[in-house]
Design a protein around this motif. Structure first.
Motif, short mmCIF file in Angstrom:
data_model
loop_
_atom_site.label_atom_id
_atom_site.label_comp_id
_atom_site.label_asym_id
_atom_site.label_seq_id
_atom_site.Cartn_x
_atom_site.Cartn_y
_atom_site.Cartn_z
N THR A 75 0.83 -1.21 0.00
CA THR A 75 0.00 0.00 0.00
C THR A 75 0.87 1.26 0.00
O THR A 75 0.58 2.23 -0.72
CB THR A 75 -0.94 -0.01 1.22
OG1 THR A 75 -1.68 -1.23 1.21
CG2 THR A 75 -1.89 1.17 1.20
N LEU A 76 1.93 1.24 0.77
CA LEU A 76 2.82 2.41 0.84
C LEU A 76 3.51 2.65 -0.50
O LEU A 76 3.61 3.80 -0.95
CB LEU A 76 3.87 2.20 1.94
CG LEU A 76 3.31 2.24 3.37
CD1 LEU A 76 4.26 1.56 4.35
CD2 LEU A 76 3.03 3.68 3.80
N THR A 77 3.97 1.59 -1.14
CA THR A 77 4.67 1.78 -2.41
C THR A 77 3.68 2.19 -3.51
O THR A 77 4.00 3.02 -4.35
CB THR A 77 5.48 0.53 -2.83
OG1 THR A 77 4.62 -0.60 -2.74
CG2 THR A 77 6.67 0.32 -1.94
N GLN A 78 2.47 1.63 -3.46
CA GLN A 78 1.45 2.03 -4.44
C GLN A 78 1.19 3.55 -4.37
O GLN A 78 0.88 4.18 -5.37
CB GLN A 78 0.12 1.31 -4.17
CG GLN A 78 0.03 -0.05 -4.85
CD GLN A 78 -1.15 -0.87 -4.31
OE1 GLN A 78 -1.89 -0.42 -3.43
NE2 GLN A 78 -1.31 -2.06 -4.85
N HIS A 79 1.29 4.10 -3.17
CA HIS A 79 1.05 5.53 -2.99
C HIS A 79 2.33 6.35 -3.14
O HIS A 79 2.35 7.54 -2.81
CB HIS A 79 0.40 5.79 -1.63
CG HIS A 79 -1.04 5.38 -1.59
ND1 HIS A 79 -1.43 4.06 -1.48
CD2 HIS A 79 -2.19 6.10 -1.67
CE1 HIS A 79 -2.75 3.99 -1.48
NE2 HIS A 79 -3.24 5.21 -1.60
N GLU A 80 3.40 5.68 -3.58
CA GLU A 80 4.68 6.36 -3.82
C GLU A 80 5.17 7.14 -2.61
O GLU A 80 5.66 8.27 -2.72
CB GLU A 80 4.58 7.26 -5.06
CG GLU A 80 4.19 6.45 -6.29
CD GLU A 80 4.17 7.27 -7.58
OE1 GLU A 80 4.09 8.50 -7.50
OE2 GLU A 80 4.27 6.63 -8.64
N ILE A 81 5.03 6.49 -1.45
CA ILE A 81 5.46 7.12 -0.21
C ILE A 81 6.99 7.18 -0.15
O ILE A 81 7.67 6.20 -0.47
CB ILE A 81 4.89 6.34 1.01
CG1 ILE A 81 3.35 6.39 1.02
CG2 ILE A 81 5.48 6.87 2.32
CD1 ILE A 81 2.74 7.77 1.00
#
Ligand code: GAR
Length: 195
Positions: A75-81
């Motif tokens: 989820t974090l990588t999907q949101h380019e955190i």
């Protein structure tokens, strides 16, 4: 501005202090996503009031820590955190997750680390007869509450303090420290994301 992800477990008052601070364009991080690991975490609603996407990833629904953390990571990588702020996130993270985010994840802890890592910090400070307490923002490393310190803030322990009265005084200091220390952390990150 770096894309900020905030992980919470409950009330989310530190999260709120970060959301307030980052309203201004000059702040080096922009909150993109808040994730709670506990159903009913009040902070999720607060985040939505700020117009920030808020997701529930309940650790209880996963078979083991790794599966939970894989969901978190995805989820974090999907949101380019770019940077994670743990804000009252009460779940210990495994070396696998910490390794993925090392140098890009900070935490706030309610004691003057290295004193009192772990839980019940205020009761322990009172029990020890300390004259000072406080809070610490640090990089997250494998050892719990052991990472390099970014900033600290001190408050007095007063006669007659209870763990609750001391916690309230420290919390005020936390809300002032965290936005400042997170901004410092953002400025320390110069390399592009390595994931
Ligand atoms: C804060 O005091 C934070 O420092 C502490 O939990 C509280 C969360 O409050 N964190 C830890 O103890 C981490 N181990 P909040 O949800 O209102 O920010």
């Amino acid at each position: 501005r770096l894309n900020l992800g905030i992980l919470i477990s409950g009330r989310g008052s530190n999260m709120e202090s970060l959301l307030n601070a980052s309203v201004g364009e000059a702040y080096p991080a922009k909150p993109r996503l808040v994730i709670a690991n506990k159903e009913g975490a009040p902070g999720l609603e607060t985040a939505r009031r700020f117009g920030v996407e808020a997701a529930l990833i309940p650790h209880k629904q996963y078979n083991d820590r790794r599966a939970f953390e894989e969901a978190l990571h995805e989820t974090l990588t999907q949101h380019e955190i770019d940077i994670i702020a743990l804000a009252g996130f009460m779940r210990v993270l495994t070396p696998w997750f910490v390794g993925k985010w090392e140098g890009r994840m900070v935490n706030i802890h309610p004691s003057l680390l290295p004193a009192y890592p772990g839980l019940d910090t205020h009761a322990r400070a009172i029990e020890a007869g300390d004259s000072e307490a406080g809070c610490t923002v640090h990089w997250v490393s494998e050892g719990v509450d052991e990472g390099a310190i970014i900033g600290q803030s001190r408050v007095p322990v007063k006669a007659g303090d209870t763990p609750d009265s001391l916690a309230a005084r420290v919390l005020i200091a936390e809300h002032e420290l965290y936005p400042r220390a997170l901004a410092d952390a953002c400025r320390m990150i110069t390399a592009p994301s390595v994931r």
